[in-house]
Design an enzyme around this catalytic site. Structure first.
Site, PDB file in Angstrom:
ATOM      1  N   GLY A  19       0.802  -1.214   0.000  1.00  0.00           N
ATOM      2  CA  GLY A  19       0.000   0.000   0.000  1.00  0.00           C
ATOM      3  C   GLY A  19       0.835   1.264   0.000  1.00  0.00           C
ATOM      4  N   GLU A 175      -0.483 -23.279   2.229  1.00  0.00           N
ATOM      5  CA  GLU A 175       0.730 -23.231   1.417  1.00  0.00           C
ATOM      6  C   GLU A 175       1.935 -23.766   2.188  1.00  0.00           C
ATOM      7  OE1 GLU A 175      -0.450 -19.600  -1.629  1.00  0.00           O
ATOM      8  OE2 GLU A 175       0.597 -19.117   0.230  1.00  0.00           O
TER       9      GLU A 175
END
Length: 450
Positions: A19, A175
């Site tokens: 961001g 994952e």
């Protein structure tokens, strides 16, 4: 005070993640002085952090110096520091070295940290994965577990060393589970003489009814099936009630393990406390539609720092693309305000899709209009990640590395780079003690849920 000599508007960005960098990029060409503050000197491609932890990639392949990324931007000043306070009355930040940084506009993109749901004393035994330091420490714990098992002759202690527990069935947990089981059963299979790494247990514990709850139920079912096919033990609907140095308790079951990984929750950075504004249970700031902080129209908060919803009323997910969209929008609002435009500019998040990978040949892609699984999904997942990497060299290197792992199963970043004094405590006698990596000389209390 830092940066008080210019007459130009002063824009401060706290956080050099997705961001913060997106905001800085959007502000290019603005006639303003921009200060970018981060407590680390690098930008991290966090979606691939688990691959550093599981020896597929090295740290420098998923991180880049922030100064290098903005060195051509003469209007951008980069500071390596932590923010300790924000004074909204004087529009200034206080840094950890006591310096004061004034601002006219402020963008807070400070991310999140691990959340242990009121059991912070679990953290030493079940570390999470948010930073490069976390990843390299986790890599060390994984590899040291096999090394200690090679030296251990007590069958029970050896089984505990070869049991890897992951708490949390979101994307990170799934994952990690797929990567660790393949590390044990493929990469390390022929490397030891006294143990059989392929006999290692990887147990994924999720309190909810399914893994990957942000995916459609059909996709979650595929992920669970794929994990089990790899050899991962998936435990659903069982909350963890105890985490200790040598194991966990979940659903009334006790499991001995020397390697426990936390992937169950996050807590926002202390932005709400700095500003004295309302926050949700996870510490995320409640913001206005244009991403500004209530009662502070010149302060914006984005990414994991905030809680917001889409026009349909769904929560904006805490993912990198949401942070980038928020960063770009906050920068556009600031540019409009500098032009004198005070019209409402609400943020509209556009969800591009959900992706997750399971091992070296399975993945899930849900873009709404199309869903992909299996090896086709894995290739699409790889291309999507390579596209968002920074720099041609990194893209080529990681693509070749993934291709090599796909074809051979060999992971090259299997380096234990820190001191391993705990290995010296393991002898060839059944009575030898076996402390978990990184916990030598530390108290070993257990912690139970209320």
């Amino acid at each position: 005070m830092v940066g008080v000599m210019s007459d130009k508007p002063r824009i401060v960005i706290v956080g050099g993640g997705f961001g913060g960098l997106a905001a800085a990029k959007e502000l290019r060409g603005t006639d303003a002085e921009i200060t970018l503050i981060d407590r680390r000197n690098h930008h991290l491609f966090q979606p691939l952090l688990y691959q550093v932890a599981t020896t597929s990639l090295g740290p420098s392949e998923i991180a880049w110096p922030i100064r290098q990324l903005v060195h051509k931007r003469q209007e951008v000043t980069t500071l390596l520091a932590s923010v300790t306070a924000i004074d909204t009355a004087t529009n200034s930040l206080t840094l950890n070295n006591g310096a004061v940084v004034p601002f006219d506009y402020l963008i807070l993109a400070t991310g999140a940290q691990h959340a242990y749901f009121g059991h912070d004393d679990w953290e030493p035994f079940a570390p999470g994965l948010k930073t490069l330091e976390d990843a390299t420490a986790m890599r060390r714990r994984l590899l040291v577990a096999f090394e200690k098992a090679e030296l251990e002759t007590d069958p029970d202690k050896r089984r505990a060393l070869l049991a890897f527990v992951i708490i949390g069935g979101g994307a990170t947990g799934v994952e990690l589970a797929g990567a660790i089981i393949e590390l044990a059963r493929i990469t390390l299979r022929n490397d030891f003489r006294n143990i059989h790494p392929e006999e290692a247990r990887v147990v994924l514990i999720e309190a909810g009814p399914r893994v990957l709850p942000n995916f459609k139920p059909k996709m979650s079912a595929y992920a669970e099936k794929a994990l089990k096919q790899l050899g991962v033990e998936v435990e659903l609907g069982k909350a963890v009630t105890e985490v200790a140095a040598h194991g966990v308790v979940y659903g009334g079951t006790t499991l001995a393990s020397e390697t426990i990984i936390w992937a169950a929750g996050v807590l926002a950075s202390p932005v709400a406390k700095w500003l004295g504004v309302e926050a949700d249970r996870a510490g995320r700031v409640k913001i206005n539609p244009d991403l500004s902080v209530p009662s502070h129209p010149n302060i914006f908060a984005i990414g994991d720092t905030v809680t917001s919803t889409t026009p349909e009323g769904k929560p904006v997910p805490g993912i990198g693309d949401a942070a980038k969209q928020g960063g770009r929008h906050a920068a556009r609002v600031i540019k409009a305000r500098l032009r004198g435009d005070t019209s409402p500019l609400p943020f509209h998040y556009k969800h591009l899709g959900d992706i997750a990978t399971i091992g070296r040949s399975r993945a899930l892609i849900d873009f709404g209009w199309i869903q992909l699984t299996g090896w086709i999904g894995w290739w699409a997942w790889g291309l999507a990640h390579i596209y968002f990497l920074i720099g041609l060299k990194n893209r080529i290197f990681i693509a070749l590395n993934w291709l090599w792992i796909y074809l051979t199963g060999y992971r090259s970043a299997r380096l234990i780079t820190q001191d391993t004094p705990t290995l010296a405590g393991v002898s060839a006698s059944p009575s030898a003690g076996s402390e978990p990596a990184g916990t030598a000389d530390k108290p070993q209390p257990s912690s139970k849920a209320a």
